[in-house]
Enzyme design. Structure first.
Site, PDB file in Angstrom:
ATOM      1  N   LYS A 296       0.780  -1.314  -0.031  1.00 49.88           N
ATOM      2  CA  LYS A 296      -0.253  -0.318   0.110  1.00 49.88           C
ATOM      3  C   LYS A 296       0.523   0.931   0.557  1.00 49.88           C
ATOM      4  CE  LYS A 296      -3.854  -1.888   1.579  1.00 49.88           C
ATOM      5  NZ  LYS A 296      -5.776  -1.514   3.314  1.00 49.88           N
ATOM      6  N   ASP A 332     -10.587   2.563   1.250  1.00 51.82           N
ATOM      7  CA  ASP A 332     -10.540   2.447   2.805  1.00 51.82           C
ATOM      8  C   ASP A 332     -10.969   3.659   3.663  1.00 51.82           C
ATOM      9  OD1 ASP A 332      -9.630  -0.035   2.519  1.00 51.82           O
ATOM     10  OD2 ASP A 332      -7.226   0.625   2.710  1.00 51.82           O
ATOM     11  N   ARG A 380       0.920   1.393  21.759  1.00 53.89           N
ATOM     12  CA  ARG A 380       1.715   0.894  22.582  1.00 53.89           C
ATOM     13  C   ARG A 380       3.071   2.265  22.613  1.00 53.89           C
ATOM     14  NH1 ARG A 380       3.652  -4.740  20.426  1.00 53.89           N
ATOM     15  NH2 ARG A 380       3.523  -3.972  18.696  1.00 53.89           N
ATOM     16  N   THR A 381       3.454   2.087  21.380  1.00 52.34           N
ATOM     17  CA  THR A 381       4.967   3.045  21.602  1.00 52.34           C
ATOM     18  C   THR A 381       3.943   4.186  21.079  1.00 52.34           C
ATOM     19  OG1 THR A 381       6.115   1.422  20.064  1.00 52.34           O
ATOM     20  CG2 THR A 381       6.636   2.715  20.252  1.00 52.34           C
ATOM     21  N   GLY A 467     -15.546  -5.122  11.228  1.00 52.05           N
ATOM     22  CA  GLY A 467     -14.401  -4.507  10.538  1.00 52.05           C
ATOM     23  C   GLY A 467     -15.205  -4.817   8.991  1.00 52.05           C
TER      24      GLY A 467
HETATM   25  P1  ATR Z   1      -1.869  -1.475  10.089  1.00 50.89           P
HETATM   26  O1  ATR Z   1      -1.645  -1.529   8.114  1.00 50.89           O
HETATM   27  O2  ATR Z   1      -2.290  -2.725  10.162  1.00 50.89           O
HETATM   28  O3  ATR Z   1      -1.867  -0.519  10.789  1.00 50.89           O
HETATM   29  P2  ATR Z   1       1.308  -1.014  10.830  1.00 50.89           P
HETATM   30  O4  ATR Z   1       1.497  -0.159  10.979  1.00 50.89           O
HETATM   31  O5  ATR Z   1       2.182  -2.277  10.780  1.00 50.89           O
HETATM   32  O6  ATR Z   1       0.190  -1.850  10.290  1.00 50.89           O
HETATM   33  O7  ATR Z   1       0.499  -0.910  12.296  1.00 50.89           O
HETATM   34  C1  ATR Z   1       0.846  -1.615  13.652  1.00 50.89           C
HETATM   35  C2  ATR Z   1      -0.492  -1.444  14.119  1.00 50.89           C
HETATM   36  O8  ATR Z   1      -1.099  -2.226  15.558  1.00 50.89           O
HETATM   37  C3  ATR Z   1       0.149  -0.171  15.886  1.00 50.89           C
HETATM   38  O9  ATR Z   1      -0.377   0.947  15.769  1.00 50.89           O
HETATM   39  C4  ATR Z   1       1.115  -0.828  16.462  1.00 50.89           C
HETATM   40  O10 ATR Z   1       1.543  -0.930  17.826  1.00 50.89           O
HETATM   41  P3  ATR Z   1       3.371  -0.324  17.948  1.00 50.89           P
HETATM   42  O11 ATR Z   1       3.227   1.276  17.643  1.00 50.89           O
HETATM   43  O12 ATR Z   1       3.538  -0.138  18.968  1.00 50.89           O
HETATM   44  O13 ATR Z   1       4.374  -1.091  17.689  1.00 50.89           O
HETATM   45  C5  ATR Z   1       0.011  -1.874  17.027  1.00 50.89           C
HETATM   46  N1  ATR Z   1      -0.018  -3.355  17.956  1.00 50.89           N
HETATM   47  C6  ATR Z   1       0.466  -4.761  16.958  1.00 50.89           C
HETATM   48  N2  ATR Z   1       1.008  -5.272  17.883  1.00 50.89           N
HETATM   49  C7  ATR Z   1       0.784  -4.701  18.707  1.00 50.89           C
HETATM   50  C8  ATR Z   1       0.582  -4.614  20.258  1.00 50.89           C
HETATM   51  N3  ATR Z   1       1.210  -6.491  20.582  1.00 50.89           N
HETATM   52  N4  ATR Z   1       0.054  -4.359  21.158  1.00 50.89           N
HETATM   53  C9  ATR Z   1      -0.466  -3.109  21.263  1.00 50.89           C
HETATM   54  N5  ATR Z   1       0.205  -2.804  19.940  1.00 50.89           N
HETATM   55  C10 ATR Z   1      -0.058  -3.275  18.444  1.00 50.89           C
END
Ligand code: ATR
Length: 490
Positions: A296, A332, A380-381, A467
């Site tokens: 994407k 989307d 989380r981050t 979803g």
């Molecule tokens: P997408 O395109 O599906 O959004 P992504 O860009 O990899 O995929 O983003 C994943 C999101 O899910 C992020 O916000 C990630 O948090 P981090 O920024 O801290 O990595 C969150 N995420 C994925 N696994 C997680 C977990 N086990 N607990 C909390 N947040 C999670």
């Protein structure tokens, strides 16, 4: 275009049964003597008779060597076995067999003579499980020049190799009778749209056992890809991803094309390199495609223009071929808003909490901000939440603070992370978050239909949205764009 059923069932009686069951979806049958219990003229005779009853005009007879199959050793050199194989194949030739397959590197004047006397055409085959033979055009020409029908089954291992395959097929366009197929995931579209490689037929196999990697069943070939209806004039659409074979999008788009009476097909393209795919798309005339993980963002550099949403979000899920180049849009965005339509119209969403700060969150935050909604991001981050908030004019909060604030000011909570998605369905991104019951909770995960987070919200009395609605809405929007593109080119 011919659809040829390769008989792969374990028992010979099941093979006959498979012809009967597949009759309405096939035009030809291939007997692989190597897969038959009885490698006899009588067995061939019963297949010929059944094929005739099923209305299949052509029967192909082959006896594959171990080195020409997916699981065989590549250095099989047992001469006695080879003599036996040829002898069996020669004896099985009989009226009603239309083609016999003799490997390109095998010589057998007796088989040749016998075939000729019975009016059976010779297919000369090359099976390459290691990649795409560089000398493909030369092989095709030399076989055709000798009066045979070239059959090349090769195994492209990358988008680059598939491109190379298609280009080489272009060089031998003038050879009308030929069979060229790409095996495996990269070559899958050459099976469902065989005219792209100039192939006169495609193979399907019934039941569990596939005759070659990437083959599908006769019903699937007809009901999803409508193989019998399509050909050189069919307008090409598709989806790129890695992986992509699991996607249901071909089921949806192909059904819509059929319902609208359009001569178009939507194909899955397994892509490891977006640049090579774009060259392929130019070469074969793709007029629009969906983009899924992980392309994407990467696809952006190949677009000639894009709408504002794509530019701001930095991700594109729909690419259309316009007269002046490739145009990117992102359904989307609207797809996400669709299930919120009435709430938005009633002005009932003012403050939203968005969980996550990844790619999906970018789309969600942008869409909500476009609607004038105040957005708070929690992730989380924390650093990623801060960065996204700054970019989109949103606020952010820490995990603990969000859980403590629980419910209160938000009339919408959107879950955008992968937490709770199959196969780890027990995950919950904010386990301490207490819902007040008055907020709408939207989880963009569609498998499972209701995540643990969403079930908790529902138990607390919240209005919940899964979803699936977004998935369906974005696909429907995408389809209307594809239909516009079709009309532009037809
Ligand atoms: P997408 O395109 O599906 O959004 P992504 O860009 O990899 O995929 O983003 C994943 C999101 O899910 C992020 O916000 C990630 O948090 P981090 O920024 O801290 O990595 C969150 N995420 C994925 N696994 C997680 C977990 N086990 N607990 C909390 N947040 C999670």
């Amino acid at each position: 275009m011919l659809r040829c059923l390769t008989l792969t069932a374990e028992k010979d009686t099941e093979k006959i049964e498979d012809i009967r069951r597949s009759a309405e979806f096939i035009d030809a049958v291939e007997i692989r003597l190597d897969l038959c219990e009885a490698k006899t003229p009588e067995m061939v005779n019963s297949v010929v008779a059944e094929s005739r009853r099923a209305g299949c005009g052509s029967v192909i007879l082959s006896y594959r060597r171990p080195q020409d199959t997916a699981d065989g050793p590549s250095d099989e050199r047992d001469l006695r076995q080879e003599e036996l194989r040829r002898d069996t194949l020669r004896r099985a030739l009989q009226p009603g067999v239309s083609f016999v397959d003799l490997e390109y590197d095998a010589t057998d004047d007796e088989l040749r003579r016998r075939a000729e006397s019975l009016g059976i055409r010779l297919i000369r085959s090359v099976h390459d499980f290691t990649g795409v033979p560089e000398e493909l055009p030369e092989i095709v020409r030399s076989i055709a020049a000798a009066g045979g029908i070239p059959k090349i089954a090769c195994y492209p291992r990358s988008s680059g190799q598939v491109l190379q395959l298609v280009r080489m097929c272009g060089e031998v366009q003038d050879v009308e009778e030929k069979i060229i197929l790409g095996m495996g995931v990269f070559g899958f579209f050459t099976r469902t749209a065989p005219w792209i490689c100039g192939s006169m037929l495609t193979f399907v196999s019934a039941g569990e056992k596939l005759a070659a990697p990437g083959q599908i069943g006769p019903r699937e070939m007809e009901e999803i890809y409508e193989a019998s209806r399509h050909g050189k004039k069919t307008v090409l659409f598709g989806i790129i991803g890695n992986p992509v074979m699991h996607t249901r999008s071909p089921h949806l788009h192909n059904r819509w094309f059929t319902d609208d009476g359009l001569d178009a097909v939507y194909l899955p393209f397994h892509v490891d390199d977006a640049g090579s795919f774009m060259e392929l798309a130019e070469t074969i005339g793709v007029r629009g495609f969906s983009v899924t993980v992980p392309h994407k963002q990467r696809i952006m550099e190949y677009l000639d223009s894009a709408d504002e949403g794509v530019r701001r979000i930095g991700a594109c899920n729909t690419v259309l071929r316009q007269r002046d180049g490739w145009y990117g849009t992102n359904t989307d965005l609207e797809g996400f808003l669709e299930p919120l339509k009435s709430l938005l119209a009633e002005g009932r969403i003012r403050q939203a909490l968005v969980i996550g700060a990844g790619g999906a969150a970018r789309t969600v935050v942008y869409a909500l901000r476009q609607q004038g909604i105040e957005v708070t991001i929690v992730n989380r981050t924390a650093e990623k939440a801060r960065a996204l908030a700054a970019e989109m004019g949103a606020g952010c909060t820490g995990l603990e603070a969000a859980e403590n604030a629980s419910g209160a000011p938000f009339d919408l909570v959107v879950q955008t992370t992968s937490v709770g998605m199959e196969p780890v369905i027990e995950g919950d991104p904010l386990p301490q978050f207490r819902f007040s019951g008055s907020e709408t909770v939207y989880d963009i995960i569609y498998a499972p239909e209701k995540t643990r987070f969403l079930r908790r919200a529902e138990d607390a009395g919240c209005r919940v949205i899964g979803g699936r609605g977004m998935l369906q809405a974005q696909a429907e929007l995408q389809y209307t764009r594809f239909r516009d593109s079709y009309n532009l080119w037809v």
